[in-house]
Design a protein around this motif. Structure first.
Motif, PDB file in Angstrom:
ATOM      1  N   VAL A 243       0.346  -1.074  -0.032  1.00  0.00           N
ATOM      2  CA  VAL A 243      -0.068   0.043   0.000  1.00  0.00           C
ATOM      3  C   VAL A 243       0.520   0.906  -0.292  1.00  0.00           C
ATOM      4  N   LEU A 244       1.804   1.395   0.924  1.00  0.00           N
ATOM      5  CA  LEU A 244       3.310   2.101   0.703  1.00  0.00           C
ATOM      6  C   LEU A 244       3.676   2.968  -0.360  1.00  0.00           C
ATOM      7  N   SER A 245       4.474   1.287  -1.184  1.00  0.00           N
ATOM      8  CA  SER A 245       4.453   2.068  -2.534  1.00  0.00           C
ATOM      9  C   SER A 245       4.131   2.015  -3.375  1.00  0.00           C
ATOM     10  N   TRP A 246       2.468   1.665  -3.371  1.00  0.00           N
ATOM     11  CA  TRP A 246       1.644   2.669  -3.935  1.00  0.00           C
ATOM     12  C   TRP A 246       0.808   3.500  -4.440  1.00  0.00           C
ATOM     13  N   PHE A 247       1.350   4.603  -2.797  1.00  0.00           N
ATOM     14  CA  PHE A 247       0.945   4.804  -2.709  1.00  0.00           C
ATOM     15  C   PHE A 247       2.033   6.071  -3.385  1.00  0.00           C
ATOM     16  N   VAL A 248       3.411   5.610  -3.105  1.00  0.00           N
ATOM     17  CA  VAL A 248       5.031   6.327  -3.507  1.00  0.00           C
ATOM     18  C   VAL A 248       4.729   6.336  -4.731  1.00  0.00           C
ATOM     19  N   GLU A 249       4.284   4.962  -5.320  1.00  0.00           N
ATOM     20  CA  GLU A 249       4.346   5.563  -6.570  1.00  0.00           C
ATOM     21  C   GLU A 249       3.414   6.424  -7.481  1.00  0.00           C
ATOM     22  N   ALA A 250       1.791   6.724  -6.694  1.00  0.00           N
ATOM     23  CA  ALA A 250       1.298   7.896  -7.432  1.00  0.00           C
ATOM     24  C   ALA A 250       1.950   8.916  -7.301  1.00  0.00           C
ATOM     25  N   LYS A 251       2.360   9.222  -5.646  1.00  0.00           N
ATOM     26  CA  LYS A 251       3.166  10.803  -5.865  1.00  0.00           C
ATOM     27  C   LYS A 251       4.009  10.712  -6.504  1.00  0.00           C
ATOM     28  N   SER A 252       4.780  10.372  -7.159  1.00  0.00           N
ATOM     29  CA  SER A 252       6.383  10.426  -8.249  1.00  0.00           C
ATOM     30  C   SER A 252       5.023  10.199  -9.816  1.00  0.00           C
ATOM     31  N   ARG A 253       4.136   9.686 -10.317  1.00  0.00           N
ATOM     32  CA  ARG A 253       3.364   9.184 -11.347  1.00  0.00           C
ATOM     33  C   ARG A 253       2.904  10.236 -11.602  1.00  0.00           C
ATOM     34  N   TYR A 254       2.582  11.513 -11.125  1.00  0.00           N
ATOM     35  CA  TYR A 254       2.470  12.486 -11.618  1.00  0.00           C
ATOM     36  C   TYR A 254       2.995  13.881 -11.333  1.00  0.00           C
ATOM     37  N   ALA A 255       2.752  14.790 -12.598  1.00  0.00           N
ATOM     38  CA  ALA A 255       2.996  16.002 -12.096  1.00  0.00           C
ATOM     39  C   ALA A 255       2.215  16.931 -11.724  1.00  0.00           C
ATOM     40  N   HIS A 256       2.097  17.824 -10.629  1.00  0.00           N
ATOM     41  CA  HIS A 256       0.862  18.642 -10.468  1.00  0.00           C
ATOM     42  C   HIS A 256       2.163  20.016  -9.517  1.00  0.00           C
ATOM     43  N   GLN A 257       2.014  20.991 -11.055  1.00  0.00           N
ATOM     44  CA  GLN A 257       3.066  22.449 -10.251  1.00  0.00           C
ATOM     45  C   GLN A 257       2.201  23.724 -10.153  1.00  0.00           C
ATOM     46  N   ARG A 258       1.655  24.715  -8.784  1.00  0.00           N
ATOM     47  CA  ARG A 258       1.272  25.281  -8.393  1.00  0.00           C
ATOM     48  C   ARG A 258       1.687  26.525  -8.194  1.00  0.00           C
ATOM     49  N   ARG A 259       0.585  27.780  -9.143  1.00  0.00           N
ATOM     50  CA  ARG A 259       2.106  29.152  -9.181  1.00  0.00           C
ATOM     51  C   ARG A 259       0.718  29.760  -8.304  1.00  0.00           C
ATOM     52  N   ARG A 260       1.009  30.683  -7.327  1.00  0.00           N
ATOM     53  CA  ARG A 260       0.599  31.794  -7.189  1.00  0.00           C
ATOM     54  C   ARG A 260       0.045  32.944  -8.210  1.00  0.00           C
ATOM     55  N   ILE A 261      -1.023  33.002  -8.093  1.00  0.00           N
ATOM     56  CA  ILE A 261      -0.682  34.471  -9.491  1.00  0.00           C
ATOM     57  C   ILE A 261      -2.030  35.460  -8.454  1.00  0.00           C
ATOM     58  N   PRO A 262      -1.751  36.927  -8.814  1.00  0.00           N
ATOM     59  CA  PRO A 262      -3.024  38.061  -8.567  1.00  0.00           C
ATOM     60  C   PRO A 262      -4.313  36.970  -8.652  1.00  0.00           C
ATOM     61  N   LEU A 263      -5.162  37.970  -7.775  1.00  0.00           N
ATOM     62  CA  LEU A 263      -6.477  37.481  -7.674  1.00  0.00           C
ATOM     63  C   LEU A 263      -7.285  37.699  -8.937  1.00  0.00           C
ATOM     64  N   ARG A 264      -6.614  39.183  -9.298  1.00  0.00           N
ATOM     65  CA  ARG A 264      -7.349  40.243 -10.854  1.00  0.00           C
ATOM     66  C   ARG A 264      -6.608  39.405 -12.013  1.00  0.00           C
ATOM     67  N   GLU A 265      -6.144  38.083 -11.824  1.00  0.00           N
ATOM     68  CA  GLU A 265      -5.818  37.598 -13.469  1.00  0.00           C
ATOM     69  C   GLU A 265      -6.572  36.034 -13.354  1.00  0.00           C
TER      70      GLU A 265
END
Length: 481
Positions: free
Chosen positions: A278-300
């Protein structure tokens, strides 16, 4: 000399003793201090002793809040509490590769804690009838302490938080549960709270709006719509339990679901997947995806419209940002204004379950959301606002949503409407369901895994594994022994 670290899910002798004490309390379905039959009248009495009022107001009437000139972000003049900002998400998880949205940024760790004490050898929880501005029914059953860092350091210049001294160092008493857990990743950016259970042997003055209840009593109240609040549910989910046998509740041999649940909680019979798998599957899921976040101004933000009294999506879906004016005589500050997130429609959070060799398993998914701290968390089988998918082709709807929506009533073992955190969300409700689905195959999509309740409880000893909706469902599962 080297030592081998224990497996993250390994249960020690001390853990078992603590779990047994929680279990005895859960098997005690009535309390000597406040009998369950008297709880409704007690709650009504507390509501009648206080004055509460919440009104929607335009943003210009928010006292101490403003839209920053450079970004358009909605911020407090103190620079504390929280802000509403913009977030850009780019991901290969799910069907939408990029979007922007408002997000609550609250870069501080709050405390949600339950103080427990033994009476007649049974642990009782000190619970609070607490008003939150976003609650649909004003008062809900809350933990002993439920406070952001800004609140308990008294940025608002209000009165002190009752019983806080039991949850911050230096403290007296024994810490039984202590884990950092996340809040809603769809609406919060990296938000976490410290979930705690602390035992005291001191004589405790029970203040107005507080009462002692056994865990079993709280489990009974979890069967009532919009009564046990989200913060209580998340702390309850972190409590370890042993195999629920005992004189107060005998395992029903003619109820295969319940018998399988008892085995699943006890963890003494085999799971489909080992803890390591279960732990290995969960770590694999974390590694599988790119998930990039960037804070931007609310008005944009793209696709969002700012009006005088709401920020909303042009499609009329998802959620809004609104303002409220609050009066609450029982709070540390008796009146204030603030923004809240108001979802468009009610959500659904469901665990599909099946028995595997006599042990109940729940189908959990590894799910990414906009503000999730570490790519994915374990989530319910289905968690969404169904209205968001009313015009979406079936192949693009969330997996298993149709099975949940069409489930036969006889297979739904738990169904209660529960509120989400009323301090930041306005009338946010989810229909929580636990559904028997023994016809589902063992082979499931890669982002899903069959796990036992004991495995979920083991992961709850750690931080950032189960999201808040999954934790609520774990608490609901514990009512079904």
């Amino acid at each position: 000399m080297t030592t081998t670290a224990p497996h993250p899910l390994l249960v020690t002798g001390d853990d078992r003793r603590v779990a047994d004490r929680f279990t005895r309390s859960a098997l005690t379905t009535d309390g000597r201090l406040l009998p369950t039959a008297r709880f409704e009248s007690w709650l009504a009495e507390r509501a009648g002793m206080n004055r509460f009022a919440v009104h929607r107001v335009p943003f210009q009437d928010l006292d101490g809040w403003r839209f920053a000139e450079d970004t358009g972000n909605l911020v407090h003049s103190s620079g504390r509490f929280f802000s509403v900002e913009g977030l850009e998400v780019a991901t290969d998880f799910g069907r939408v590769p990029r979007w922007t949205q408002p997000i609550i940024n609250q870069p501080e760790i709050g405390i949600v804690g339950i103080l427990v004490k033994e009476f007649d050898g049974i642990l009782h929880c000190l619970m609070q009838a607490k008003m939150e501005p976003g609650n649909v029914n004003t008062l809900q059953l809350s933990p002993t302490v439920q406070a952001t860092r800004s609140n308990y350091t008294r940025v608002h210049k209000g009165s002190a938080i009752p019983y806080l001294e039991h949850f911050v160092a230096p403290r007296t008493g024994q810490v039984l549960v202590d884990a950092l857990q996340s809040e809603q990743g769809a609406w919060f950016l990296h938000k976490r709270n410290r979930n705690m259970v602390v035992q005291t042997d001191e004589d405790i003055e029970v203040r107005d709006d507080f009462c002692w209840l056994t865990i079993g009593q709280i489990h009974e109240l979890l069967r009532v719509d919009n009564l046990v609040n989200m913060d209580s549910r998340t702390v309850l989910s972190c409590m370890p339990f042993g195999r629920p046998d005992g004189p107060a509740r005998t395992v029903a041999g003619d109820d295969p679901f319940r018998a399988a649940l008892v085995e699943s909680v006890g963890g003494q019979r085999g799971a489909l997947h080992t803890d390591a798998e279960v732990l290995s599957w969960f770590v694999e899921a974390k590694s599988r995806y790119a998930h990039q976040r960037r804070r931007i101004p609310l008005r944009e933000l793209e696709g969002w419209r700012a009006g005088p009294d709401a920020i909303s999506h042009e499609d009329g879906k998802y959620f809004q940002i609104v303002g409220v004016q609050v009066e609450a005589s029982s709070r540390e500050v008796s009146s204030w204004t603030q923004p809240l997130v108001a979802p468009v429609g009610h959500g659904i959070s469901a665990f599909l379950t099946r028995r595997i060799d006599g042990v109940l398993h729940v189908l959990a998914q590894a799910r990414a959301e906009a503000g999730t701290l570490d790519v994915v968390e374990l989530a319910p089988t289905v968690h969404c606002l169904p209205g968001n998918y009313r015009d979406v082709p079936r192949e693009h709807r969330p997996a298993f949503l149709d099975q949940v929506l069409s489930a036969d009533r006889s297979r739904i073992r738990y169904e209660v409407v529960q509120s989400e955190e009323g301090g930041r969300f306005y009338h946010a409700q989810n229909r929580y369901q636990i559904i028997e689905a023994d016809d589902l195959p063992l082979a499931v999509p890669p982002d899903y895994r069959w796990v036992t309740v004991a495995q979920l409880m083991g992961l709850l000893r750690l931080s950032n594994y189960l999201n808040v909706e999954a934790r609520s469902l774990v608490a609901c599962l514990q009512t079904l022994w």
